[in-house]
Design an enzyme around this catalytic site. Structure first.
Site: not given
Ligand code: TYD
Length: 155
Positions: A17, A65, A98, A104, A115, A129, A132
């Site tokens: 990212k 968010f 992962r 996350t 992360r 983070n 992705h």
């Molecule tokens: P998500 O698809 O739930 O997780 P992942 O990336 O681990 O598959 O969320 C997508 C992105 O959204 C995540 O990388 C960061 C952001 N996010 C937030 O900023 N706050 C949150 O509470 C969540 C759940 C995600």
């Protein structure tokens, strides 16, 4: 059974990212991911249109968010308007990536994960983070089609 008929033989999407690029973490992240011994079968640097960001995070469109998340993926927050997209392939690719990516929420992620090492939570509550990683097979297939043309994947 040939490798490609084995259901554990998977492709998964990784995005470095804008915060990852801005912090010059590409080398570190690729080194960490190389621990998986998976193959890179696609790689491209690309700008992220609003439409692409919205499609990618479609499942989060109702979240508070979400607007900030879209700006983040587009690089508007870091003034780095691009990402590095990669496709990794191999046995249990989704789970392996992962695991090294970490949870996350960077504060809950194992400290040695990508992360956990490099992520942060902004004052606006977005998890920056740095990476992705597709969460399951259905999402991986959907996301790879979103970010790559079929002839850009060299499997
Ligand atoms: P998500 O698809 O739930 O997780 P992942 O990336 O681990 O598959 O969320 C997508 C992105 O959204 C995540 O990388 C960061 C952001 N996010 C937030 O900023 N706050 C949150 O509470 C969540 C759940 C995600």
């Amino acid at each position: 059974m040939s490798k490609k008929n084995d259901s554990s033989f998977q492709q998964t999407l990784v995005l470095i990212k804008p915060d990852g690029l801005k912090k010059s973490l590409t080398g570190n992240i690729l080194t960490r991911l190389s621990e998986t011994k998976l193959n890179i079968v696609g790689a491209r640097v690309t700008k992220v249109s609003r439409k692409l960001a919205e499609n990618h995070y479609y499942h989060l469109r109702e979240k508070p968010f979400y607007p900030e998340l879209i700006l983040y993926l587009q690089g508007k927050i870091h003034k780095k308007e691009k990402i590095l997209a990669l496709v990794y392939e191999g046995k249990n690719a989704i789970k392996k990536v992962r695991q090294i990516a970490g949870a996350t929420n960077p504060e809950e992620a194992t400290p040695t994960s990508i992360r956990g090492s490099y992520g942060r939570i902004t004052t606006k509550g977005v998890y920056e983070n740095v990476i992705h990683a597709s969460s399951n097979e259905k999402e991986a297939q959907r996301e790879i089609k979103l970010w790559f043309k079929p002839n850009e994947i060299i499997s």
